[in-house]
Design a protein around this motif. Sequence first.
Motif, PDB file in Angstrom:
ATOM      1  N   ALA A 262       0.770  -1.212  -0.044  1.00  0.00           N
ATOM      2  CA  ALA A 262       0.014   0.032   0.008  1.00  0.00           C
ATOM      3  C   ALA A 262       0.891   1.181  -0.167  1.00  0.00           C
ATOM      4  N   HIS A 263       2.013   1.164   0.586  1.00  0.00           N
ATOM      5  CA  HIS A 263       2.878   2.440   0.620  1.00  0.00           C
ATOM      6  C   HIS A 263       3.326   2.726  -0.753  1.00  0.00           C
ATOM      7  N   ALA A 264       3.819   1.707  -1.275  1.00  0.00           N
ATOM      8  CA  ALA A 264       4.350   2.007  -2.876  1.00  0.00           C
ATOM      9  C   ALA A 264       2.965   2.632  -3.669  1.00  0.00           C
ATOM     10  N   ILE A 265       1.958   2.074  -3.413  1.00  0.00           N
ATOM     11  CA  ILE A 265       0.718   2.537  -4.245  1.00  0.00           C
ATOM     12  C   ILE A 265       0.512   3.837  -3.994  1.00  0.00           C
ATOM     13  N   ALA A 266       0.656   4.307  -2.557  1.00  0.00           N
ATOM     14  CA  ALA A 266       0.466   5.911  -2.204  1.00  0.00           C
ATOM     15  C   ALA A 266       1.313   6.700  -3.058  1.00  0.00           C
ATOM     16  N   ARG A 267       2.532   6.466  -2.582  1.00  0.00           N
ATOM     17  CA  ARG A 267       3.693   7.140  -3.502  1.00  0.00           C
ATOM     18  C   ARG A 267       3.244   7.386  -5.085  1.00  0.00           C
ATOM     19  N   HIS A 268       2.971   6.201  -5.640  1.00  0.00           N
ATOM     20  CA  HIS A 268       2.553   6.085  -7.268  1.00  0.00           C
ATOM     21  C   HIS A 268       1.619   7.517  -7.391  1.00  0.00           C
ATOM     22  N   LEU A 269       0.436   7.319  -6.597  1.00  0.00           N
ATOM     23  CA  LEU A 269      -0.544   8.208  -6.615  1.00  0.00           C
ATOM     24  C   LEU A 269      -0.338   9.662  -6.443  1.00  0.00           C
ATOM     25  N   ALA A 270       0.462   9.816  -5.543  1.00  0.00           N
ATOM     26  CA  ALA A 270       0.936  10.971  -5.080  1.00  0.00           C
ATOM     27  C   ALA A 270       1.818  11.628  -6.352  1.00  0.00           C
ATOM     28  N   ALA A 271       2.796  10.850  -6.946  1.00  0.00           N
ATOM     29  CA  ALA A 271       3.686  11.251  -8.200  1.00  0.00           C
ATOM     30  C   ALA A 271       2.453  11.670  -9.333  1.00  0.00           C
ATOM     31  N   LEU A 272       1.515  10.674  -9.657  1.00  0.00           N
ATOM     32  CA  LEU A 272       0.614  10.874 -10.553  1.00  0.00           C
ATOM     33  C   LEU A 272      -0.114  11.938 -10.471  1.00  0.00           C
ATOM     34  N   ASP A 273      -0.567  12.207  -9.284  1.00  0.00           N
ATOM     35  CA  ASP A 273      -1.203  13.555  -9.147  1.00  0.00           C
ATOM     36  C   ASP A 273      -0.826  14.994  -9.524  1.00  0.00           C
ATOM     37  N   GLU A 274       0.407  14.732  -8.957  1.00  0.00           N
ATOM     38  CA  GLU A 274       1.471  16.093  -9.254  1.00  0.00           C
ATOM     39  C   GLU A 274       1.616  15.996 -10.971  1.00  0.00           C
ATOM     40  N   ALA A 275       1.897  14.940 -11.479  1.00  0.00           N
ATOM     41  CA  ALA A 275       2.226  15.176 -12.930  1.00  0.00           C
ATOM     42  C   ALA A 275       1.018  15.435 -13.707  1.00  0.00           C
ATOM     43  N   ASP A 276      -0.058  14.623 -13.467  1.00  0.00           N
ATOM     44  CA  ASP A 276      -1.263  14.858 -14.210  1.00  0.00           C
ATOM     45  C   ASP A 276      -2.598  14.203 -13.619  1.00  0.00           C
ATOM     46  N   PRO A 277      -3.418  14.928 -13.078  1.00  0.00           N
ATOM     47  CA  PRO A 277      -4.662  14.142 -12.022  1.00  0.00           C
ATOM     48  C   PRO A 277      -5.295  13.277 -12.829  1.00  0.00           C
ATOM     49  N   ASP A 278      -5.476  13.305 -14.334  1.00  0.00           N
ATOM     50  CA  ASP A 278      -6.106  12.481 -14.964  1.00  0.00           C
ATOM     51  C   ASP A 278      -5.408  11.209 -15.111  1.00  0.00           C
ATOM     52  N   LEU A 279      -4.210  11.109 -15.332  1.00  0.00           N
ATOM     53  CA  LEU A 279      -3.176   9.854 -15.085  1.00  0.00           C
ATOM     54  C   LEU A 279      -3.388   9.204 -13.832  1.00  0.00           C
ATOM     55  N   ALA A 280      -3.582  10.063 -12.646  1.00  0.00           N
ATOM     56  CA  ALA A 280      -3.855   9.409 -11.448  1.00  0.00           C
ATOM     57  C   ALA A 280      -5.436   8.584 -11.353  1.00  0.00           C
ATOM     58  N   GLY A 281      -6.388   9.295 -11.877  1.00  0.00           N
ATOM     59  CA  GLY A 281      -7.602   8.603 -11.888  1.00  0.00           C
ATOM     60  C   GLY A 281      -7.601   7.421 -12.514  1.00  0.00           C
ATOM     61  N   ALA A 282      -6.827   7.467 -13.824  1.00  0.00           N
ATOM     62  CA  ALA A 282      -6.823   6.216 -14.639  1.00  0.00           C
ATOM     63  C   ALA A 282      -6.079   5.292 -14.014  1.00  0.00           C
ATOM     64  N   TYR A 283      -5.034   5.500 -13.125  1.00  0.00           N
ATOM     65  CA  TYR A 283      -4.323   4.485 -12.455  1.00  0.00           C
ATOM     66  C   TYR A 283      -4.986   3.849 -11.225  1.00  0.00           C
ATOM     67  N   ARG A 284      -5.871   4.524 -10.757  1.00  0.00           N
ATOM     68  CA  ARG A 284      -6.915   4.271  -9.647  1.00  0.00           C
ATOM     69  C   ARG A 284      -7.593   3.067 -10.155  1.00  0.00           C
TER      70      ARG A 284
END
Length: 314
Positions: A262-284
């Motif tokens: 879960a910690h790695a996933i949280a880091r992924h989401l934080a990085a994706l939210d910063e880069a492109d929130p739409d990418l973060a939504g697709a990742y989720r």
Amino acid sequence: MTSSGISNWPAPARLTVGVISAGRVGTALGSALEAAGHVVGGVLARSERSQARAARLLPDSELLTLAAVVARSELLLVAVPDDALDAVVAEIAACGALRAGTIVAHTAGARGIAVLAPLADLGATCLALHPAMTFVDSDEDVRRLHTACFGVTAADEIGYAVGSALVLEMGGEPVRVREEARPLYHASLAHGANHLVALISDALDGLRIALAGQELPGQDPVDDGPGGLPARVLGPLVTAALENTLELGPRALTGPVARGDAHAIARHLAALDEADPDLAGAYRAMALRAAHHAGASDAVRGVLRGTDPEGLDR
């Protein structure tokens, strides 16, 4: 609907084929049928692009009106988008040129043979032949038919025999699809192929952002265009993942969701939210589906849903 009016089943050795219309699918299938010994005698190509495509892939075929194509065809291939099929069928029925015994096959994935009922009423033998393949308007389109399955729907065993014979002649593998199952069949193919393109495009976008400015002094800037560095980084990984999934199913899952990290996933989401929130939504969204297939923990699901951040402390 029943098959009628055709002798020498499952199919004559040589048919005069009409193609409506000269899109990517119709011209590729027409070319494959010609390679099998049939003759494409007429093509409907209304746009300049379609006319150019027909000239390239079906150079010996005449460009004719719809009625003229119908009149000279023993096999009429209706290769139009799903949402245009009803109107084209109505136009064929109204043109007065369809002969009883003509084989009419459409290529729309989500439709069966019910849409062809007006032509069956005129004595046509009706088939749905959908190639489970992507067509990109290149010379590869015809070659790829030799690795493709075709979803075949027909009214009876004679129809299935005809459809299967045509598919085999084009180098494909016929697969029976029930009339009522066509929408789910096509949705599954679209989900796998079309959404794969979107998924890989998203991943390439993320890599372009991550790798920007990474060149060493004196080097040219990172090539992030088609076939550039992001594609070279991602290509072997996703190719292996696809091959593993086709062989192993969900057991091919690797990465933080499969590990329950879960910690790695949280880091992924934080990085994706910063880069492109739409990418973060697709990742989720995709990670939640991965969690379903992996039987992931509540902690992982909670982080992905944003409903259980405390799960990181478990």
